[in-house]
Design a protein around this motif. Structure first.
Motif, mmCIF file in Angstrom:
data_model
loop_
_atom_site.group_PDB
_atom_site.id
_atom_site.type_symbol
_atom_site.label_atom_id
_atom_site.label_comp_id
_atom_site.label_asym_id
_atom_site.label_seq_id
_atom_site.Cartn_x
_atom_site.Cartn_y
_atom_site.Cartn_z
ATOM 1 N N ILE A 42 0.843 -1.201 0.000
ATOM 2 C CA ILE A 42 0.000 0.000 0.000
ATOM 3 C C ILE A 42 0.876 1.250 0.000
ATOM 4 O O ILE A 42 0.645 2.195 -0.771
ATOM 5 N N SER A 43 1.878 1.270 0.856
ATOM 6 C CA SER A 43 2.777 2.428 0.936
ATOM 7 C C SER A 43 3.489 2.673 -0.381
ATOM 8 O O SER A 43 3.606 3.820 -0.846
ATOM 9 N N GLU A 44 3.965 1.608 -0.990
ATOM 10 C CA GLU A 44 4.674 1.727 -2.263
ATOM 11 C C GLU A 44 3.771 2.317 -3.339
ATOM 12 O O GLU A 44 4.176 3.228 -4.084
ATOM 13 N N GLN A 45 2.543 1.820 -3.426
ATOM 14 C CA GLN A 45 1.618 2.292 -4.453
ATOM 15 C C GLN A 45 1.267 3.765 -4.264
ATOM 16 O O GLN A 45 1.277 4.558 -5.214
ATOM 17 N N LEU A 46 0.944 4.136 -3.033
ATOM 18 C CA LEU A 46 0.526 5.516 -2.773
ATOM 19 C C LEU A 46 1.697 6.487 -2.915
ATOM 20 O O LEU A 46 1.524 7.610 -3.406
ATOM 21 N N ALA A 47 2.881 6.060 -2.514
ATOM 22 C CA ALA A 47 4.066 6.915 -2.691
ATOM 23 C C ALA A 47 4.353 7.133 -4.165
ATOM 24 O O ALA A 47 4.717 8.236 -4.590
ATOM 25 N N ALA A 48 4.177 6.082 -4.965
ATOM 26 C CA ALA A 48 4.406 6.195 -6.403
ATOM 27 C C ALA A 48 3.445 7.179 -7.047
ATOM 28 O O ALA A 48 3.770 7.781 -8.081
ATOM 29 N N ASN A 49 2.280 7.341 -6.446
ATOM 30 C CA ASN A 49 1.273 8.251 -6.999
ATOM 31 C C ASN A 49 1.330 9.643 -6.384
ATOM 32 O O ASN A 49 0.378 10.417 -6.507
ATOM 33 N N GLY A 50 2.449 9.943 -5.724
ATOM 34 C CA GLY A 50 2.703 11.320 -5.307
ATOM 35 C C GLY A 50 2.204 11.709 -3.940
ATOM 36 O O GLY A 50 2.235 12.894 -3.587
ATOM 37 N N HIS A 51 1.788 10.757 -3.133
ATOM 38 C CA HIS A 51 1.285 11.081 -1.797
ATOM 39 C C HIS A 51 2.426 11.114 -0.784
ATOM 40 O O HIS A 51 3.516 10.574 -1.018
ATOM 41 N N GLN A 52 2.161 11.756 0.344
ATOM 42 C CA GLN A 52 3.141 11.865 1.415
ATOM 43 C C GLN A 52 2.866 10.745 2.426
ATOM 44 O O GLN A 52 1.856 10.788 3.142
ATOM 45 N N ARG A 81 11.870 4.022 -2.904
ATOM 46 C CA ARG A 81 12.196 4.148 -4.328
ATOM 47 C C ARG A 81 10.986 4.655 -5.111
ATOM 48 O O ARG A 81 11.111 5.510 -6.001
ATOM 49 N N ALA A 82 9.809 4.154 -4.769
ATOM 50 C CA ALA A 82 8.585 4.601 -5.438
ATOM 51 C C ALA A 82 8.323 6.071 -5.175
ATOM 52 O O ALA A 82 7.888 6.808 -6.069
ATOM 53 N N ALA A 83 8.594 6.515 -3.959
ATOM 54 C CA ALA A 83 8.392 7.930 -3.620
ATOM 55 C C ALA A 83 9.326 8.822 -4.431
ATOM 56 O O ALA A 83 8.929 9.879 -4.934
ATOM 57 N N GLU A 84 10.567 8.392 -4.572
ATOM 58 C CA GLU A 84 11.539 9.175 -5.339
ATOM 59 C C GLU A 84 11.147 9.272 -6.810
ATOM 60 O O GLU A 84 11.313 10.314 -7.447
ATOM 61 N N GLN A 85 10.610 8.191 -7.338
ATOM 62 C CA GLN A 85 10.241 8.159 -8.751
ATOM 63 C C GLN A 85 8.889 8.807 -9.024
ATOM 64 O O GLN A 85 8.624 9.221 -10.156
ATOM 65 N N GLY A 86 8.048 8.897 -8.000
ATOM 66 C CA GLY A 86 6.690 9.366 -8.214
ATOM 67 C C GLY A 86 6.358 10.699 -7.595
ATOM 68 O O GLY A 86 5.185 11.049 -7.447
ATOM 69 N N GLY A 126 6.370 11.565 -4.619
ATOM 70 C CA GLY A 126 5.787 11.480 -3.287
ATOM 71 C C GLY A 126 6.883 11.625 -2.243
ATOM 72 O O GLY A 126 8.020 12.002 -2.549
ATOM 73 N N SER A 127 6.536 11.323 -1.002
ATOM 74 C CA SER A 127 7.539 11.317 0.061
ATOM 75 C C SER A 127 7.281 10.122 0.957
ATOM 76 O O SER A 127 6.172 9.576 1.000
ATOM 77 N N TYR A 128 8.324 9.708 1.664
ATOM 78 C CA TYR A 128 8.222 8.521 2.510
ATOM 79 C C TYR A 128 9.020 8.756 3.778
ATOM 80 O O TYR A 128 10.213 9.079 3.730
#
Length: 328
Positions: free
Chosen positions: A16-26, A51-56, A58-60
């Motif tokens: 869930i975290s990976e998906q939402l981070a990839a879509n630009g969420h914090q 990694r998803a946050a960096e590419q999308g 978002g932030s993590y």
């Protein structure tokens, strides 16, 4: 959107975290990192989400701590718009041995999360429940009106979790949704599950071991379907206040599962049987009509396709995922 994921370094919470981070969420994750299984797998979940946050865009942020820490929880919830409450002491068999621990973390921890969400006016809390709440089937597939008579402390704790969420919705108006997961599997899943054990043994030229007769049935749900319905609930209020099944409807008995995995890897292997485990449900099979009606939920991956995908992933990640390889 600011999203808090409890247990976010775990299997489902990590996806869930990976998906939402990839879509630009914090994304903020709180996880206690209990060594219930190899923590290197949790580290991989964290890496994937970062990694998803960096590419999308978002932030993590990872916070190592407990959902029973009221002060910490209030601090994190104060910054959140939506909470995905995935944290739990998992494991049916372990709950039989340590019922007090399961109650403390799953029940008391859930109340801590819900109370903080109520105080800070969170937009929605999505709660992870389980098919374990049903227990012995009076009929199959399970719909949400089926009696809930769990046969393990873990099942009892999950029933309490979803009922607290329902009550917080009814009394306090806190938007909550509880999802009853049915045996979720896929990349980075817990290594002590039947599917991972079957795959690992077959890859090491050892026969898969079935506990019990193998006539037990399970509704295996691929993690992508679980991730998708959770993401939908970030903004969709159609199911607020509800408890619903999210499964695959793709029921299979454990013997057949072992045969499918064996035949994909090494058809020459025999299947071995051992004593049944205490607390394991005999059957699970989901009716997802309610989730379909409210959210348009439809499972997309059948068990044979999912098994092949998981075996391929396992092959590619054996060096760090397979316990026999990792510890050699």
């Amino acid at each position: 959107m600011n999203v808090l994921v409890t247990g976010g370094a775990g299997f489902i919470g990590g996806h869930i975290s990976e998906q939402l981070a990839a879509n630009g969420h914090q994304i903020t994750v709180i996880d206690k990192f209990v060594p219930y299984y190899d923590l290197g797998i949790k580290d991989r979940n964290v890496e994937a989400a970062r990694r998803a946050a960096e590419q999308g865009d978002g932030s993590y942020t990872l916070v190592e701590g407990s959902i029973n820490d009221t002060e910490l929880v209030n601090e994190l919830v104060a910054e959140a718009d939506v909470i995905y409450h995935q944290a739990a002491q998992a494991g049916v068999r372990e709950s039989v041995e340590q019922p007090e621990t399961v109650n403390e973390y799953n029940v008391d921890g859930t109340v801590t999360i819900l109370e903080a969400a109520r105080k800070h006016d969170v937009s929605r809390v999505v709660v992870a429940s389980s098919s374990s709440v049903y227990g012995k089937p009076e009929y199959l597939p399970y719909d949400e009106d089926h009696p809930t008579t769990p046969v393990s402390p873990y099942g009892v704790s999950k029933l309490a979790t979803e009922q607290y969420a329902r009550v917080y919705n009814e009394i306090y108006g806190l938007p909550t949704v509880s999802l009853r997961y049915f045996t979720v599997y896929g990349p980075r899943m817990r290594p002590n599950m039947a599917m991972t054990n079957f795959v690992s043994r077959c890859l090491h030229d050892e026969p898969p071991v079935i506990y019990g007769t193998g006539e037990q049935t399970r509704d295996f749900t691929y993690v992508d379907d679980i991730r998708r319905v959770n993401e939908q609930l970030l903004t969709d209020d159609s199911a607020d206040g509800e408890i619903m099944n999210v499964g695959s409807t793709d029921n299979i008995d454990i013997r057949t599962l072992a045969e499918v995995i064996r035949d994909e890897i090494d058809p020459s292997l025999e299947i071995v049987y051992d004593d049944a485990r205490t607390g394991d449900a005999e059957h699970t099979h989901s009716d997802v009509s309610k989730a379909n009606e409210l959210l348009g939920y439809k499972p997309t991956v059948d068990i044979r396709e999912g098994v092949r995908k998981f075996i391929d992933w396992y092959h590619e990640n054996r060096e760090w995922y397979d316990p026999l390889v990792r510890n050699s």
